[in-house]
Motif scaffolding. Structure first.
Motif, mmCIF file in Angstrom:
data_model
loop_
_atom_site.group_PDB
_atom_site.id
_atom_site.type_symbol
_atom_site.label_atom_id
_atom_site.label_comp_id
_atom_site.label_asym_id
_atom_site.label_seq_id
_atom_site.Cartn_x
_atom_site.Cartn_y
_atom_site.Cartn_z
ATOM 1 N N THR A 1 0.857 -1.182 0.000
ATOM 2 C CA THR A 1 0.000 0.000 0.000
ATOM 3 C C THR A 1 0.892 1.232 0.000
ATOM 4 O O THR A 1 2.082 1.174 0.351
ATOM 5 C CB THR A 1 -0.907 0.038 1.232
ATOM 6 O OG1 THR A 1 -0.081 0.180 2.404
ATOM 7 C CG2 THR A 1 -1.759 -1.221 1.338
ATOM 8 N N TRP A 2 0.301 2.370 -0.374
ATOM 9 C CA TRP A 2 1.069 3.617 -0.337
ATOM 10 C C TRP A 2 1.564 3.903 1.070
ATOM 11 O O TRP A 2 2.703 4.351 1.255
ATOM 12 C CB TRP A 2 0.215 4.780 -0.837
ATOM 13 C CG TRP A 2 0.040 4.796 -2.318
ATOM 14 C CD1 TRP A 2 -1.083 4.469 -3.026
ATOM 15 C CD2 TRP A 2 1.037 5.141 -3.295
ATOM 16 N NE1 TRP A 2 -0.854 4.585 -4.374
ATOM 17 C CE2 TRP A 2 0.438 5.008 -4.566
ATOM 18 C CE3 TRP A 2 2.363 5.550 -3.215
ATOM 19 C CZ2 TRP A 2 1.123 5.277 -5.759
ATOM 20 C CZ3 TRP A 2 3.050 5.822 -4.394
ATOM 21 C CH2 TRP A 2 2.439 5.677 -5.642
ATOM 22 N N GLU A 3 0.760 3.626 2.065
ATOM 23 C CA GLU A 3 1.158 3.899 3.449
ATOM 24 C C GLU A 3 2.327 3.016 3.871
ATOM 25 O O GLU A 3 3.293 3.493 4.477
ATOM 26 C CB GLU A 3 -0.026 3.695 4.398
ATOM 27 C CG GLU A 3 0.308 4.046 5.855
ATOM 28 C CD GLU A 3 -0.898 3.978 6.769
ATOM 29 O OE1 GLU A 3 -0.759 4.381 7.945
ATOM 30 O OE2 GLU A 3 -1.972 3.538 6.314
ATOM 31 N N ASP B 1 0.569 13.117 -3.611
ATOM 32 C CA ASP B 1 -0.558 13.234 -2.685
ATOM 33 C C ASP B 1 -0.973 11.908 -2.069
ATOM 34 O O ASP B 1 -1.700 11.870 -1.081
ATOM 35 C CB ASP B 1 -1.760 13.851 -3.398
ATOM 36 C CG ASP B 1 -2.240 13.013 -4.576
ATOM 37 O OD1 ASP B 1 -1.388 12.454 -5.295
ATOM 38 O OD2 ASP B 1 -3.467 12.921 -4.782
ATOM 39 N N LYS B 2 -0.483 10.809 -2.648
ATOM 40 C CA LYS B 2 -0.843 9.489 -2.139
ATOM 41 C C LYS B 2 0.068 9.003 -1.012
ATOM 42 O O LYS B 2 -0.280 8.072 -0.281
ATOM 43 C CB LYS B 2 -0.824 8.455 -3.275
ATOM 44 C CG LYS B 2 -1.879 8.685 -4.344
ATOM 45 C CD LYS B 2 -1.844 7.594 -5.379
ATOM 46 C CE LYS B 2 -2.899 7.806 -6.454
ATOM 47 N NZ LYS B 2 -4.272 7.698 -5.913
ATOM 48 N N PHE B 3 1.252 9.638 -0.855
ATOM 49 C CA PHE B 3 2.184 9.090 0.133
ATOM 50 C C PHE B 3 2.941 10.106 0.979
ATOM 51 O O PHE B 3 3.353 9.782 2.101
ATOM 52 C CB PHE B 3 3.203 8.160 -0.543
ATOM 53 C CG PHE B 3 4.175 8.853 -1.463
ATOM 54 C CD1 PHE B 3 5.395 9.320 -0.991
ATOM 55 C CD2 PHE B 3 3.878 9.030 -2.799
ATOM 56 C CE1 PHE B 3 6.295 9.953 -1.831
ATOM 57 C CE2 PHE B 3 4.764 9.665 -3.660
ATOM 58 C CZ PHE B 3 5.975 10.122 -3.169
ATOM 59 N N ILE C 1 10.300 18.342 2.552
ATOM 60 C CA ILE C 1 10.163 17.303 1.533
ATOM 61 C C ILE C 1 9.145 17.775 0.505
ATOM 62 O O ILE C 1 7.996 18.073 0.854
ATOM 63 C CB ILE C 1 9.694 15.958 2.127
ATOM 64 C CG1 ILE C 1 10.595 15.531 3.289
ATOM 65 C CG2 ILE C 1 9.678 14.876 1.045
ATOM 66 C CD1 ILE C 1 10.066 14.313 4.046
ATOM 67 N N VAL C 2 9.551 17.845 -0.764
ATOM 68 C CA VAL C 2 8.648 18.304 -1.818
ATOM 69 C C VAL C 2 8.786 17.392 -3.041
ATOM 70 O O VAL C 2 9.842 16.798 -3.270
ATOM 71 C CB VAL C 2 8.942 19.763 -2.235
ATOM 72 C CG1 VAL C 2 8.760 20.711 -1.056
ATOM 73 C CG2 VAL C 2 10.341 19.893 -2.825
ATOM 74 N N PRO C 3 7.723 17.275 -3.854
ATOM 75 C CA PRO C 3 7.842 16.505 -5.096
ATOM 76 C C PRO C 3 8.578 17.311 -6.160
ATOM 77 O O PRO C 3 8.567 18.554 -6.139
ATOM 78 C CB PRO C 3 6.389 16.269 -5.501
ATOM 79 C CG PRO C 3 5.635 17.400 -4.899
ATOM 80 C CD PRO C 3 6.343 17.751 -3.623
#
Length: 248
Positions: free
Chosen positions: A178-180, A213-215, A226-228
């Motif tokens: 899972t993403w989590e 946005d999912k993780f 922390i940035v994408p």
């Protein structure tokens, strides 16, 4: 000015002409699958297919998923065929492309340079680390905007394993995480890197940057911002073109 950029990855080879003034692709990129095994000849054929798709006849910048020294000599090949080691990639690609001038640079270094010039790292001082999560984990380390090349931080040992074997996007897919669950692995990895380098900023690149946005909200207890990646999965193409133009 336009230069052609090609980003060679463990799963795909993608490229397009790049507007070096804007850091944008001027046409929709072309992508082909990386051959398996990813031998020099097989990958060179894939690169030729991508470049020929556009009828390109000028300089070409290429990334490679491993250490590149001496201009274009491959020193490591974690996620491609081991026969790449000690290959003069510049000569190989130039020959396959009919003598076009080429340059070769580490894939994560290329993505990092692009993000520092046009994306999430623009104007940032101090220590900045870009990490690309894909087939493996690539890294680009900057100190006050200056690149420290070929860092390969994805191969740090983490809990007895090569970090990328547990925290790459491929590890997520292979383990059907899972993403989590995957984010918790990434958090452990970031904490280890942070302990070693104390960066002010982590930029998360690779294909997963489109799905931040999912993780990202699952990652906690990291002091650095922390940035994408803003250029997302096109950063390597842009950085390859910049390298070919001497803009890195």
């Amino acid at each position: 000015m336009q230069i052609f950029g090609v980003d060679i990855g463990g799963s795909g080879i993608k490229g397009a002409p790049v507007d070096l003034g804007k850091g944008d692709l001027t046409q929709e990129r072309c992508k082909v699958l990386t051959p398996h095994p990813a031998t020099p000849d097989g990958v060179a054929d894939g690169v030729k297919e991508v470049v020929d798709h556009f009828g390109w006849t000028g300089p070409v910048g290429l990334t490679f998923p491993g250490v590149v020294t001496g201009g274009a000599t491959i020193r490591t090949a974690a996620n491609v065929d081991k026969s790449w080691i000690d290959t003069d990639a510049g000569a190989l690609f130039s020959d396959r492309l009919g003598g076009l001038p080429v340059t070769v640079v580490n894939d994560a270094d290329a993505a990092g340079v692009a993000e520092m010039h046009f994306g999430a790292g623009r104007g940032r001082k101090g220590t900045v680390i870009l990490l690309t999560f894909g087939t493996g984990i690539g890294s680009a380390l900057f100190v006050n905007g200056v690149l420290v090349p070929n860092t390969e931080l994805g191969h740090l040992e983490l809990n007895g394993h090569d970090a990328e074997k547990k925290a790459s996007s491929k590890a997520k897919e292979d383990g059907e995480l899972t993403w989590e669950h995957w984010a918790h692995r990434v958090q452990k990895y970031l904490a280890h890197v942070e302990m070693l380098f104390s960066p002010e900023l982590f930029i998360i690149g690779g294909g997963v940057s489109r799905k931040a946005d999912k993780f990202l909200h699952f990652i906690e207890d990291i002091k650095a911002e922390i940035v994408p990646a803003q250029l997302q999965n096109n950063a390597g193409i842009v950085g390859a073109a910049m390298h070919a133009a001497g803009d890195d």
